[in-house]
Design a protein around this motif. Sequence first.
Motif, PDB file in Angstrom:
ATOM      1  N   HIS A  66     -20.849 -17.282  52.242  1.00 15.97           N
ATOM      2  CA  HIS A  66     -21.020 -16.010  51.536  1.00 15.97           C
ATOM      3  C   HIS A  66     -20.731 -16.152  50.040  1.00 15.97           C
ATOM      4  CE1 HIS A  66     -21.663 -13.493  55.036  1.00 15.97           C
ATOM      5  NE2 HIS A  66     -20.665 -14.114  55.645  1.00 15.97           N
ATOM      6  N   SER A  67     -21.318 -15.249  49.272  1.00 18.12           N
ATOM      7  CA  SER A  67     -21.039 -15.202  47.839  1.00 18.12           C
ATOM      8  C   SER A  67     -19.839 -14.304  47.564  1.00 18.12           C
ATOM      9  CB  SER A  67     -22.278 -14.709  47.077  1.00 18.12           C
ATOM     10  OG  SER A  67     -22.594 -13.372  47.445  1.00 18.12           O
ATOM     11  N   ARG A  68     -19.421 -14.254  46.321  1.00 13.53           N
ATOM     12  CA  ARG A  68     -18.119 -13.700  45.931  1.00 13.53           C
ATOM     13  C   ARG A  68     -17.925 -12.232  46.261  1.00 13.53           C
ATOM     14  NH1 ARG A  68     -19.392 -14.295  39.455  1.00 13.53           N
ATOM     15  NH2 ARG A  68     -21.276 -12.988  39.443  1.00 13.53           N
ATOM     16  N   ARG A  69     -19.001 -11.437  46.354  1.00 13.21           N
ATOM     17  CA  ARG A  69     -18.820 -10.004  46.574  1.00 13.21           C
ATOM     18  C   ARG A  69     -18.127  -9.718  47.892  1.00 13.21           C
ATOM     19  NH1 ARG A  69     -20.034  -5.595  48.940  1.00 13.21           N
ATOM     20  NH2 ARG A  69     -20.114  -3.621  47.816  1.00 13.21           N
ATOM     21  N   LEU A  70     -18.370 -10.547  48.902  1.00  7.12           N
ATOM     22  CA  LEU A  70     -17.704 -10.353  50.191  1.00  7.12           C
ATOM     23  C   LEU A  70     -16.299 -10.940  50.119  1.00  7.12           C
ATOM     24  CD1 LEU A  70     -20.233 -10.834  53.115  1.00  7.12           C
ATOM     25  CD2 LEU A  70     -19.340  -8.756  52.138  1.00  7.12           C
ATOM     26  N   THR A  71     -15.422 -10.181  49.487  1.00 10.36           N
ATOM     27  CA  THR A  71     -14.053 -10.664  49.282  1.00 10.36           C
ATOM     28  C   THR A  71     -13.320 -10.877  50.601  1.00 10.36           C
ATOM     29  OG1 THR A  71     -13.351  -8.365  48.990  1.00 10.36           O
ATOM     30  CG2 THR A  71     -13.847  -9.633  46.994  1.00 10.36           C
ATOM     31  N   MET A  72     -13.613 -10.024  51.593  1.00 17.05           N
ATOM     32  CA  MET A  72     -12.960 -10.183  52.894  1.00 17.05           C
ATOM     33  C   MET A  72     -13.344 -11.498  53.550  1.00 17.05           C
ATOM     34  SD  MET A  72     -13.151  -6.362  54.529  1.00 17.05           S
ATOM     35  CE  MET A  72     -12.772  -7.064  56.123  1.00 17.05           C
ATOM     36  N   ALA A  73     -14.508 -12.021  53.200  1.00 17.39           N
ATOM     37  CA  ALA A  73     -14.975 -13.298  53.752  1.00 17.39           C
ATOM     38  C   ALA A  73     -14.633 -14.458  52.821  1.00 17.39           C
ATOM     39  CB  ALA A  73     -16.473 -13.250  53.994  1.00 17.39           C
ATOM     40  N   LYS A  74     -13.828 -14.190  51.798  1.00 14.74           N
ATOM     41  CA  LYS A  74     -13.457 -15.211  50.808  1.00 14.74           C
ATOM     42  C   LYS A  74     -14.703 -15.835  50.167  1.00 14.74           C
ATOM     43  CE  LYS A  74     -11.309 -17.535  53.902  1.00 14.74           C
ATOM     44  NZ  LYS A  74     -10.587 -18.638  54.583  1.00 14.74           N
ATOM     45  N   GLY A  75     -15.630 -14.959  49.776  1.00 11.44           N
ATOM     46  CA  GLY A  75     -16.901 -15.416  49.234  1.00 11.44           C
ATOM     47  C   GLY A  75     -16.751 -16.327  48.026  1.00 11.44           C
ATOM     48  N   LEU A  76     -17.742 -17.188  47.831  1.00 13.92           N
ATOM     49  CA  LEU A  76     -17.700 -18.207  46.778  1.00 13.92           C
ATOM     50  C   LEU A  76     -18.080 -17.637  45.417  1.00 13.92           C
ATOM     51  CD1 LEU A  76     -19.521 -21.166  48.611  1.00 13.92           C
ATOM     52  CD2 LEU A  76     -17.063 -20.667  48.571  1.00 13.92           C
ATOM     53  N   ASP A  77     -17.271 -17.946  44.413  1.00 12.53           N
ATOM     54  CA  ASP A  77     -17.650 -17.672  43.032  1.00 12.53           C
ATOM     55  C   ASP A  77     -18.356 -18.922  42.495  1.00 12.53           C
ATOM     56  OD1 ASP A  77     -15.659 -19.572  42.506  1.00 12.53           O
ATOM     57  OD2 ASP A  77     -14.193 -18.079  41.861  1.00 12.53           O
ATOM     58  N   PRO A  78     -18.893 -18.890  41.281  1.00 11.66           N
ATOM     59  CA  PRO A  78     -19.641 -20.051  40.774  1.00 11.66           C
ATOM     60  C   PRO A  78     -18.836 -21.352  40.807  1.00 11.66           C
ATOM     61  CG  PRO A  78     -20.121 -18.146  39.418  1.00 11.66           C
ATOM     62  CD  PRO A  78     -19.038 -17.719  40.362  1.00 11.66           C
ATOM     63  N   LYS A  79     -17.558 -21.280  40.499  1.00 12.37           N
ATOM     64  CA  LYS A  79     -16.743 -22.493  40.475  1.00 12.37           C
ATOM     65  C   LYS A  79     -16.633 -23.104  41.872  1.00 12.37           C
ATOM     66  CE  LYS A  79     -12.118 -24.173  39.152  1.00 12.37           C
ATOM     67  NZ  LYS A  79     -11.718 -24.675  40.494  1.00 12.37           N
ATOM     68  N   ARG A  80     -16.308 -22.278  42.845  1.00 14.06           N
ATOM     69  CA  ARG A  80     -16.162 -22.788  44.219  1.00 14.06           C
ATOM     70  C   ARG A  80     -17.513 -23.229  44.783  1.00 14.06           C
ATOM     71  NH1 ARG A  80     -13.979 -18.613  47.823  1.00 14.06           N
ATOM     72  NH2 ARG A  80     -13.739 -20.318  49.328  1.00 14.06           N
ATOM     73  N   LEU A  81     -18.586 -22.558  44.396  1.00 12.40           N
ATOM     74  CA  LEU A  81     -19.910 -22.970  44.842  1.00 12.40           C
ATOM     75  C   LEU A  81     -20.238 -24.367  44.311  1.00 12.40           C
ATOM     76  CD1 LEU A  81     -22.647 -22.484  46.208  1.00 12.40           C
ATOM     77  CD2 LEU A  81     -23.385 -21.322  44.105  1.00 12.40           C
ATOM     78  N   PHE A  82     -19.951 -24.597  43.042  1.00 10.77           N
ATOM     79  CA  PHE A  82     -20.227 -25.912  42.456  1.00 10.77           C
ATOM     80  C   PHE A  82     -19.411 -26.996  43.157  1.00 10.77           C
ATOM     81  CE2 PHE A  82     -19.529 -29.244  39.215  1.00 10.77           C
ATOM     82  CZ  PHE A  82     -20.853 -29.625  39.038  1.00 10.77           C
ATOM     83  N   GLU A  83     -18.162 -26.673  43.511  1.00 13.71           N
ATOM     84  CA  GLU A  83     -17.320 -27.644  44.220  1.00 13.71           C
ATOM     85  C   GLU A  83     -17.907 -27.935  45.600  1.00 13.71           C
ATOM     86  OE1 GLU A  83     -13.566 -25.683  44.228  1.00 13.71           O
ATOM     87  OE2 GLU A  83     -13.055 -26.289  42.169  1.00 13.71           O
ATOM     88  N   GLN A  84     -18.465 -26.901  46.245  1.00 14.01           N
ATOM     89  CA  GLN A  84     -19.071 -27.114  47.563  1.00 14.01           C
ATOM     90  C   GLN A  84     -20.333 -27.959  47.453  1.00 14.01           C
ATOM     91  OE1 GLN A  84     -21.169 -24.040  50.167  1.00 14.01           O
ATOM     92  NE2 GLN A  84     -19.196 -24.198  51.227  1.00 14.01           N
ATOM     93  N   ILE A  85     -21.115 -27.739  46.413  1.00  5.84           N
ATOM     94  CA  ILE A  85     -22.325 -28.545  46.193  1.00  5.84           C
ATOM     95  C   ILE A  85     -21.949 -30.023  46.101  1.00  5.84           C
ATOM     96  CG2 ILE A  85     -24.108 -29.109  44.495  1.00  5.84           C
ATOM     97  CD1 ILE A  85     -24.265 -26.071  43.900  1.00  5.84           C
ATOM     98  N   GLU A  86     -20.919 -30.313  45.342  1.00  6.10           N
ATOM     99  CA  GLU A  86     -20.475 -31.701  45.190  1.00  6.10           C
ATOM    100  C   GLU A  86     -19.977 -32.269  46.522  1.00  6.10           C
ATOM    101  OE1 GLU A  86     -17.616 -31.378  41.956  1.00  6.10           O
ATOM    102  OE2 GLU A  86     -19.100 -32.303  40.608  1.00  6.10           O
ATOM    103  N   GLU A  87     -19.276 -31.425  47.289  1.00  3.07           N
ATOM    104  CA  GLU A  87     -18.768 -31.864  48.594  1.00  3.07           C
ATOM    105  C   GLU A  87     -19.926 -32.183  49.544  1.00  3.07           C
ATOM    106  OE1 GLU A  87     -15.873 -30.334  52.251  1.00  3.07           O
ATOM    107  OE2 GLU A  87     -16.162 -29.074  50.470  1.00  3.07           O
TER     108      GLU A  87
END
Length: 577
Positions: free
Chosen positions: A375-396
């Motif tokens: 999920h993206s950042r708006r779903l805070t209850m789901a701990k959605g990804l912001d751009p920084k965390r998304l980029f870290e996931q891409i690298e992972e």
Amino acid sequence: MPVHNADIAAVFEEFADLLDIEGSNPFRIRAYRNAARTLRDLPRDVAVMLAKGEDLTELPAIGEDLAAKIKEIVETGTAAALEEHRKALPATLTELLRIPGLGPKRVKALYHELGVRTLDQLRKAAQDGRVKALDGFGEKTERHILDQLKERTSKETRFPLATATQYAESLLAYLKESPGVDHVVAAGSYRRASETIGDLDILVTAASGSPVMDRFVSYPEVEEVLAHGATKSSVRVACKLQVDVRVVPDESYGAALQYFTGSKAHNVAIRQLAQQRRLKINEYGVFKGDQSVAGATEESVYAAVGLPWIPPELRENRGEIEAAQAGLLPRLVQVADLKGDLHSHTKATDGRNSMKEMAAAARERGLEYLAITDHSRRLTMAKGLDPKRLFEQIEEIDRLNATLSGIMLLKGIEVDILEDGSLDLPDEDLSRLDLVVGAVHSHFRLSRQKQTERIMRAMDRPYFTILAHPTGRLIDERAPYDVDMPRLIRHARERGCFLEVNAQPVRLDLTDRDCQMAKEAGVMLSINSDAHSTLDLGNLRYGVGQGRRGWLEKKNVLNARSLQALLPLLKSTRLRT
């Protein structure tokens, strides 16, 4: 008596309802509801998992406390904590919550101020005008309650397909153990893979003297025997599902299977074809005068009226007979056709498993690729990804793909479609992904025009790939939002993006009719699990069933393509900016 996942889910739902009425901690209430949903959709039997010593805390939304309660329910049929809450509040109050517009606060007021405990008492209070006199109700609410009660009375009890499957599969296995039994098959709406099941029709062929009927009515889950005969028996099991079993001779098996599979409209049309040939069709066979000319197999029944065999999922009299006459029946998609899954979640947001675990599970199921779409950042209850965390996931994902064999992880995200049609993350970040799955998770009550235009604007974003669960419905829980689906389908075709068939049993979204409409418009669909755990990948079977009801063939399904064929299609959705 066996305890099914659906039984445990029902206990947790009642627990959550009673806590809700009491005004308990909302996080605790949500925990029970999430656990209930996990169990309803779970393709494995938790009782079997317990017997094997497996750790239930590995399941989504199941912590140590809930795992202990599941064990207690499996062993005793209930939970002591629930019984304590039932002493404080009547269990029948939870039925009141099923009436749209009656939330926990209103149910509490009805109970404490009017003594309303049951639906009948609610109906009487509304008819007497006592409901509208309560603070926060009024005449409009009272009329709405009466309308909903009337509608509820006219509705038959139906079970979601995945729930019915839990009960059906164990019963079928039980009946197959009867001496002398040959065929044991579920017919009716179950065989047609309908979204919900009203009752269960089972056909049996057996040697003379087989004790199958006695064994059936002695099934441990039988609550009431409605009829018990040599060729037909009917029971109601503990979950209130009615089950009918018919024993037919081998020479009538195909005719009975065709007849009891239905649908009624399909069977009427088949009988009309038979009449044109001066034949008679019933559950015993196809007859010319007194002579039987077919009936041992379904193929023989259809051949007798000049048709090829028609797959059960198509038997709704929505053009399948005309297609069969013209030699144009579709070769329906099968689970084995799926090469990948383009919507899944990990524990980076609200999933339960790591990317590595999800990849391994997908590979074990024979998939070539799996898209990670947290999920993206708006779903805070789901701990959605912001751009920084998304980029870290891409690298992972890149690092993990370098070590994987037999499976490829695709980089994606389930990005929220905001009220104005914009996406929850900027185009610059979405451009780094292999695919973008757009989804509506808020503002469900917009007008038809606003909701439709909102989604169309999202589709027009340069990196939009797939529209997830396009109507937003949750079967028997939340109605679809009001959207102009024909217009959305046309826009998807013009834009060059795709629509999802979400295989979560509570969603099955798109509907079968919308699948057929999309196919006819030339819009490709992706049958996705929306998995939140490794076990959820098993729900693809329900998405395929929905696609088959919608006439989908392998060529109409995006993720029935190899990775090599898929990647150019994903890239083709990118618009020049």
